[in-house]
Design a protein around this motif. Structure first.
Motif, PDB file in Angstrom:
ATOM      1  N   LEU A  56     -66.818 -33.824 -45.844  1.00 34.05           N
ATOM      2  CA  LEU A  56     -65.832 -35.208 -46.107  1.00 34.05           C
ATOM      3  C   LEU A  56     -66.161 -35.288 -47.538  1.00 34.05           C
ATOM      4  O   LEU A  56     -65.201 -35.844 -48.369  1.00 34.05           O
TER       5      LEU A  56
ATOM      6  N   ASP B 237     -69.014 -34.314 -41.138  1.00 36.01           N
ATOM      7  CA  ASP B 237     -68.243 -34.875 -39.973  1.00 36.01           C
ATOM      8  C   ASP B 237     -68.088 -33.694 -38.899  1.00 36.01           C
ATOM      9  O   ASP B 237     -67.601 -32.602 -39.038  1.00 36.01           O
TER      10      ASP B 237
ATOM     11  N   MET C 100     -68.865 -37.484 -35.489  1.00 37.22           N
ATOM     12  CA  MET C 100     -69.907 -38.154 -35.952  1.00 37.22           C
ATOM     13  C   MET C 100     -70.264 -37.910 -37.346  1.00 37.22           C
ATOM     14  O   MET C 100     -70.008 -36.518 -37.447  1.00 37.22           O
ATOM     15  N   ARG C 101     -70.648 -38.867 -38.148  1.00 39.63           N
ATOM     16  CA  ARG C 101     -70.890 -38.457 -39.381  1.00 39.63           C
ATOM     17  C   ARG C 101     -72.411 -38.314 -39.646  1.00 39.63           C
ATOM     18  O   ARG C 101     -73.095 -38.993 -39.145  1.00 39.63           O
TER      19      ARG C 101
ATOM     20  N   LEU D 175     -71.842 -35.338 -47.141  1.00 34.11           N
ATOM     21  CA  LEU D 175     -71.286 -36.238 -46.299  1.00 34.11           C
ATOM     22  C   LEU D 175     -70.402 -35.243 -45.173  1.00 34.11           C
ATOM     23  O   LEU D 175     -69.509 -34.678 -45.528  1.00 34.11           O
TER      24      LEU D 175
ATOM     25  N   LYS E  12     -69.592 -32.594 -34.470  1.00 30.20           N
ATOM     26  CA  LYS E  12     -69.665 -32.706 -33.037  1.00 30.20           C
ATOM     27  C   LYS E  12     -70.961 -33.585 -32.607  1.00 30.20           C
ATOM     28  O   LYS E  12     -70.746 -34.115 -31.616  1.00 30.20           O
TER      29      LYS E  12
END
Lengths: 122, 419
Positions: free
Chosen positions: A41, A83, A1-2, A81, A85
């Motif tokens: 990211l 990414d 999830m981001r 941003l 868990k």
């Protein structure tokens, strides 16, 4: 999830004062750690609001206001941003940000396309 | 106010972040993956006791490492005492434990990145069956629990647990050195590492059911591990190429299924739903692989094909002649009738069905494709486009017989009806 980590502006960032060399190095080191862990990211720093423009949409009418804007605490000066868990992992990364002088960040989860698909069905 | 369970969850999250590096460093110290895992777990238990009062230390990784290291030293002291007692009783057992304690003190100060790379190479060692490499890598490097791995692979938890235990035992018994291989062995071992990551990725990617959240998470985990690997081995073009392939394929995750979970073909996907950030990251990783001279590596070629699709804003903008050329090179690098079949599909898009059929007919009797339903489906499609409806019908029927997927079977039988 981001997640997006939003960094709030400070009087210094609004005045266009660049961070000190040591603060800069600490931030580099933090970013390197994010990259090493495969979670980064994207990240950017934003110029002061004096370089910014606001647009407000009211029906047909669009009001355009040039910066700078007041109420510094509601302004942004950068973002990451990431990414990860879980929300906990995102928080753990936030706690490591090398800030120590009253800076404030806001952690927000990013919508994924799957979230929209679920809403569309519902 | 934070409850105790919130604090515990926060501590476990920190520990999970540090776990792969912790286990990697400990494994080099104690030369035993199972023991390293236990020591890392001990460090978590101590953190759960101490941190709620003292707060999370400024450098939690170093704290956990120091704590686990002290546990390791205690462990070896006990072992030494036990061994000394045995010697006193007259069993005359020789032991190298004192030396081990000496080296323990310096061992963990070396480059942690190297240890992580060693751990990746060890958990993907070719001595292990492929499924064990996958499970062990997810456990040690991905920090997934046995239960999470079992859910992702739709397997029973004890099965996965057994698999991991056996894998660690095999590594210990075979005395696999904890090192990054050099020379000609390196390329072969790296291929195994990349193969494991791509296997994990595809396990998540090919699952179109999508009712279990763990399956898409496999794609994320494989991509994340790929990014980690790219940092640890920055000069390996195929590592960047695999990352590129996974980033670009991931960019389509949100567009591959409809609201009911039914798959949508590439040409019919709403490209506005493709993740442009992942596409950009993928294209950058591919450029890096090509700069390193790796344009003709198997992953680089697959990534380049994926990039052709990613660059096309609309399906009709796809650069099919380039895809045909890339498949031709790929078929030379890793000859396979399946790649030839893919090349045939690309040829049909670039030049038309007649040219594609010529290529398909050169591979249609390959024993490897005997039960491959896509061969007959694609051949039927070409024949149908050429107006050879009776032959097309026979091919669609054959394809329908061979597929195990009900939806696909219905589709193929409908096409057989239509000719």
């Amino acid at each position: 999830m981001r997640f997006m980590i939003l960094v709030k502006a400070t009087p210094e960032t609004e005045a266009g004062i660049m961070p000190t060399a040591s603060a800069f190095a600490a931030m580099e080191e933090y970013n390197e750690a994010l990259i090493d862990a495969g979670v980064l990211l994207h990240c950017e720093g934003l110029m002061a609001s004096s370089q910014g423009t606001r647009l407000r949409f009211d029906g047909e009418r669009i009001t355009v206001t040039e910066g700078p804007f007041t109420q510094t605490r509601e302004l942004l000066c950068g973002f990451w941003l990431i990414d990860v868990k879980s929300h906990e992992e995102a928080l753990a990364w936030c706690r490591r940000i090398p800030f120590d002088n009253g800076e404030e960040i806001e952690l927000r989860q990013v919508f994924e396309t799957a979230d929209f698909a679920v809403n569309a069905v519902a | 106010m934070t409850s105790q369970s919130d604090t515990h969850r926060a501590i476990t999250a920190v520990w999970k972040l540090e776990q792969p590096r912790l286990i990697a460093g400990l494994t080099r110290m104690v030369r035993d993956i199972s023991l390293a895992e236990e020591l890392a777990q001990d460090a978590l238990v101590i953190a759960l006791k101490t941190w709620p009062d003292s707060g999370v230390p400024k450098n939690p990784g170093a704290w956990l490492t120091q704590t686990a290291k002290r546990r390791a030293i205690d462990y070896f002291r006990h072992k030494k005492m036990a061994a000394t007692k045995l010697v006193e009783v007259g069993h005359g057992i020789e032991t190298d434990i004192p030396d081990q304690i000496e080296t323990l003190h310096d061992a963990m100060d070396d480059d942690v990145g190297d240890d992580l790379l060693r751990l990746i190479f060890t958990s993907c060692h070719p001595i292990l069956p492929a499924e064990s490499r996958v499970a062990l890598t997810l456990r040690l490097l991905g920090g997934l629990t046995t239960e999470e791995i079992a859910r992702a692979f739709l397997a029973a938890e004890p099965t996965i647990g057994q698999r991991i235990v056996r894998a660690k035992k095999t590594i210990a018994e075979a005395n696999i050195p904890f090192e990054v291989p050099r020379g000609p062995e390196r390329a072969e071992r790296l291929a195994s590492v990349l193969g494991v990551l791509y296997l994990i990725f595809n396990e998540g990617y090919s699952a179109t059911a999508g009712d279990d959240w763990m399956r898409p998470q496999l794609c994320e985990e494989a991509t994340r591990l790929g990014r980690v690997l790219a940092r640890l081995a920055p000069d390996e073009p195929e590592v960047h190429a695999l990352v590129a392939l996974m980033e670009i394929q991931s960019s389509r995750l949100g567009a591959r299924t409809d609201a009911k979970g039914h798959p949508i073909l590439l040409q019919d996907q709403d490209r506005a739903h493709w993740d442009q950030l992942l596409i950009r990251r993928g294209l950058a990783a591919l450029a890096r692989a090509e700069e390193l001279g790796g344009a003709n590596g198997p992953y680089a070629l697959q990534a380049a094909i994926a990039a052709c699709h990613a660059r096309a804003r609309h399906a009709q903008d796809t650069d099919w002649p380039r895809i045909v050329a890339l498949y031709a090179t790929l078929a030379q690098v890793t000859p396979s009738p399946v790649i030839e079949l893919n090349r045939a599909v690309a040829i049909s898009m670039a030049e038309g069905p007649a040219a594609a059929l010529v290529l398909i007919d050169t591979i249609k009797d390959d024993p490897a494709l005997k039960n491959y339903h896509l061969l007959y489906g694609v051949r039927g499609d070409m024949l149908s486009k050429l107006g050879r409806h009776t032959e097309a019908m026979l091919e669609f029927r054959r394809a329908a017989q061979l597929t195990h997927n009900e939806r696909e079977k219905t589709y193929l039988l409908n096409r057989a009806e239509a000719g």
